[in-house]
Write a protein that holds these residues in place. Structure first.
Motif, PDB file in Angstrom:
ATOM      1  N   ALA A 215       0.772  -1.221  -0.148  1.00 14.77           N
ATOM      2  CA  ALA A 215       0.123   0.114   0.019  1.00 14.77           C
ATOM      3  C   ALA A 215       0.878   1.299  -0.138  1.00 14.77           C
ATOM      4  CB  ALA A 215      -0.994  -0.095   1.370  1.00 14.77           C
ATOM      5  N   LYS A 216       1.817   1.507   0.753  1.00 18.71           N
ATOM      6  CA  LYS A 216       2.734   2.352   0.711  1.00 18.71           C
ATOM      7  C   LYS A 216       3.527   2.527  -0.427  1.00 18.71           C
ATOM      8  CE  LYS A 216       6.159   4.807   3.664  1.00 18.71           C
ATOM      9  NZ  LYS A 216       5.475   5.876   3.922  1.00 18.71           N
ATOM     10  N   TYR A 217       3.964   1.469  -0.995  1.00 19.56           N
ATOM     11  CA  TYR A 217       4.837   1.577  -2.122  1.00 19.56           C
ATOM     12  C   TYR A 217       3.852   2.220  -3.460  1.00 19.56           C
ATOM     13  CZ  TYR A 217       8.001   0.283  -6.131  1.00 19.56           C
ATOM     14  OH  TYR A 217       8.597   0.280  -7.112  1.00 19.56           O
ATOM     15  N   ILE A 313       3.825  -0.723 -11.489  1.00 21.51           N
ATOM     16  CA  ILE A 313       4.421  -0.683 -10.193  1.00 21.51           C
ATOM     17  C   ILE A 313       3.976  -1.901  -9.084  1.00 21.51           C
ATOM     18  CG2 ILE A 313       3.544   0.612  -7.722  1.00 21.51           C
ATOM     19  CD1 ILE A 313       3.463   3.133  -9.515  1.00 21.51           C
ATOM     20  N   GLU A 314       2.713  -2.144  -9.449  1.00 19.82           N
ATOM     21  CA  GLU A 314       2.396  -3.724  -9.015  1.00 19.82           C
ATOM     22  C   GLU A 314       3.059  -4.805  -9.387  1.00 19.82           C
ATOM     23  OE1 GLU A 314      -1.914  -6.251  -8.520  1.00 19.82           O
ATOM     24  OE2 GLU A 314      -2.105  -4.172  -9.217  1.00 19.82           O
ATOM     25  N   LYS A 315       3.651  -4.823 -10.594  1.00 12.77           N
ATOM     26  CA  LYS A 315       4.412  -5.884 -10.961  1.00 12.77           C
ATOM     27  C   LYS A 315       5.766  -5.932 -10.399  1.00 12.77           C
ATOM     28  CE  LYS A 315       1.966  -6.935 -15.443  1.00 12.77           C
ATOM     29  NZ  LYS A 315       2.088  -6.770 -16.906  1.00 12.77           N
ATOM     30  N   GLU A 316       6.182  -4.458 -10.305  1.00 10.95           N
ATOM     31  CA  GLU A 316       7.461  -4.523  -9.858  1.00 10.95           C
ATOM     32  C   GLU A 316       7.565  -4.953  -8.224  1.00 10.95           C
ATOM     33  OE1 GLU A 316       9.067  -0.332 -11.999  1.00 10.95           O
ATOM     34  OE2 GLU A 316       8.313  -0.185 -10.118  1.00 10.95           O
ATOM     35  N   LYS A 393      11.948   4.552  -5.064  1.00  6.16           N
ATOM     36  CA  LYS A 393      10.723   5.431  -5.898  1.00  6.16           C
ATOM     37  C   LYS A 393       9.679   5.786  -4.834  1.00  6.16           C
ATOM     38  CE  LYS A 393      11.518   2.697  -9.886  1.00  6.16           C
ATOM     39  NZ  LYS A 393      11.126   1.549 -10.819  1.00  6.16           N
ATOM     40  N   VAL A 394       9.777   5.649  -3.471  1.00 10.28           N
ATOM     41  CA  VAL A 394       8.697   5.875  -2.283  1.00 10.28           C
ATOM     42  C   VAL A 394       9.350   7.210  -1.621  1.00 10.28           C
ATOM     43  CG1 VAL A 394       7.645   5.155  -0.468  1.00 10.28           C
ATOM     44  CG2 VAL A 394       8.081   3.505  -2.216  1.00 10.28           C
ATOM     45  N   GLU A 395       8.220   8.198  -1.836  1.00  7.72           N
ATOM     46  CA  GLU A 395       8.458   9.520  -1.037  1.00  7.72           C
ATOM     47  C   GLU A 395       8.837   9.515   0.275  1.00  7.72           C
ATOM     48  OE1 GLU A 395       6.793  14.097  -1.503  1.00  7.72           O
ATOM     49  OE2 GLU A 395       5.509  12.197  -2.029  1.00  7.72           O
ATOM     50  N   ASN A 396       9.588  10.206   0.817  1.00  8.22           N
ATOM     51  CA  ASN A 396       9.872  10.412   2.441  1.00  8.22           C
ATOM     52  C   ASN A 396      10.683   9.069   2.698  1.00  8.22           C
ATOM     53  OD1 ASN A 396       8.767  12.829   2.756  1.00  8.22           O
ATOM     54  ND2 ASN A 396       6.748  11.987   2.992  1.00  8.22           N
ATOM     55  N   GLU A 397      11.093   8.243   1.990  1.00 10.30           N
ATOM     56  CA  GLU A 397      12.026   7.153   2.451  1.00 10.30           C
ATOM     57  C   GLU A 397      13.404   7.420   1.771  1.00 10.30           C
ATOM     58  OE1 GLU A 397      10.737   5.179   4.612  1.00 10.30           O
ATOM     59  OE2 GLU A 397       8.653   5.748   4.321  1.00 10.30           O
TER      60      GLU A 397
END
Length: 398
Positions: A215-217, A313-316, A393-397
């Protein structure tokens, strides 16, 4: 105290903020990214206010020889505006377009910065892994030397064919060649890291990454956020394109302060005066429908790219999770091997004390045990490199 807290967060935190790890980049790299952010902000401000026309100031000085034996000097100063106040919604959509473009470009720059940071962090992981691989190969070379010694003794005693000794020597030479190749690769990684950072890689602490939820990704994915803003931008641009072919209303005003020409001077003519009015205009362009249709197609294309990005994104995420599962299994097997070699080492050590094994047999088992411990650490670093693909690719990480 602040530096100490940042250092601790890099070592033990599950999630690391990008601003902390941005220090890994060289000062010039960070400055360049700051300039990109500032440039995007300035250009977006200009675009957002582009519907406001400039106020025109003009001063003019004329010299006339129209009169005999006399030069007439006249001057004028004018202030004028020609400002659209209604464009069938075009002004509003132009402002919204500029705001969406600002956000899309900002997300793009942020993503590039995060990718650069992640590239530097990945090099740190890879250099750490290479150093463990070097230790592992050094242990294997020691085992090769023991194996050669034992096979040479057996060969000289007539108990073993020379081909077995040759194979053992060949194995040592191959391992020594691999060790040299690792040295070359490590130098290349150090050179690549120096292009991104002016820090000493040996003094930098590696972050400890953990699995990000699906969900976060998907929810905080910068690529998806950028594509959504691009689609929004294209949507507003389509509306701006349509509005520019509809009626628009402009107001004009002009203040003039000028010297009167003696030839035309007469009572009732003012030197200082205002003129004002308004205009309604609508262009008739043969390419209007093609232009509008092209902008609509670009919007539809951008919306489709958002759908494609969600699927990608889901496949990644699924692929990374599958790879992580395989690495976890490798780590579990390495732990089992470590336990097995621990028992073998203890047993061989006891047999050496009883005179049934030599010190070389014990050293062989000890080196093999240490190799399995290193395998476990190497797999753990492989896992961190894989997790880095998600964090980038995730914000704030990180």
């Amino acid at each position: 105290m602040k530096k100490y807290l940042i250092l601790c967060s890099l070592c033990v935190a599950s999630f690391v903020h990008a601003d902390e790890l941005s220090d890994i980049l060289s000062d010039n790299k960070n400055i360049l990214f700051d300039y990109q952010f500032q440039s995007n902000s300035a250009q977006s401000d200009m675009l957002e206010n582009s519907w406001i026309n400039p106020i025109m100031l003009q001063y003019r000085k004329n010299y006339s020889k129209q009169f005999t034996n006399k030069t007439v000097k006249t001057g004028s100063f004018t202030v004028g505006i020609d400002q659209p106040i209604f464009r069938s919604g075009g002004i509003y959509f132009a402002i919204k377009y500029a705001q969406a473009l600002r956000g899309a470009n900002e997300a793009e720059i942020k993503l590039k910065k995060r990718e650069t940071i992640a590239q530097a962090v990945k090099l740190l992981f890879e250099m750490k892994k290479l150093k463990l691989e070097k230790k592992k190969l050094t242990l294997l070379i020691k085992n090769d030397a023991i194996d050669i010694r034992q096979k040479r003794e057996s060969y000289e005693a007539g108990l073993l064919d020379s081909s077995f000794l040759d194979q053992a020597i060949l194995k040592r030479n191959q391992d020594e060649t691999k060790l040299l190749e690792l040295e070359t690769t490590l130098m290349t990684f150090e050179q690549n890291f120096s292009r991104l950072s002016d820090k000493n890689p040996d003094r930098l602490k590696l972050p400890k990454l953990k699995v990000i939820s699906a969900a976060k990704y998907k929810g905080d994915n910068l690529e998806l956020a950028r594509d959504k803003l691009r689609a929004e931008e294209k949507g507003y641009n389509a509306k701006v394109t349509w509005a520019k072919y509809l009626p628009s209303v402009s107001v004009q005003a002009r203040y003039t302060d000028e010297d009167l020409n003696p030839l035309f001077a007469r009572p009732g003519i003012e030197e200082q005066y205002f003129t004002y009015g308004f205009s309604i205009s609508m262009p008739l362009n043969i390419n209007m429908f093609s232009d509008v249709e092209a902008s609509k197609v670009e919007h539809l294309k951008a919306q489709t790219e958002v759908i494609e990005r969600k699927d990608t994104i889901e496949k990644e995420y699924t692929l990374v999770k599958s790879k992580l599962n395989i690495i976890d299994r490798k780590i579990a097997l390495a732990k089992k091997d470590e336990t097995l070699y621990q028992r073998l080492y203890v047993s061989t050590s006891n047999l050496e004390k009883a005179g049934e094994k030599t010190s070389f047999d014990t050293a062989l088992m000890k080196n093999s045990l240490d190799v399995k411990k290193l395998d476990k650490k190497i797999y753990a670093l492989d896992k961190q490199v894989l997790l880095l693909e998600l964090y980038t690719k995730v914000e704030n990480e990180i």
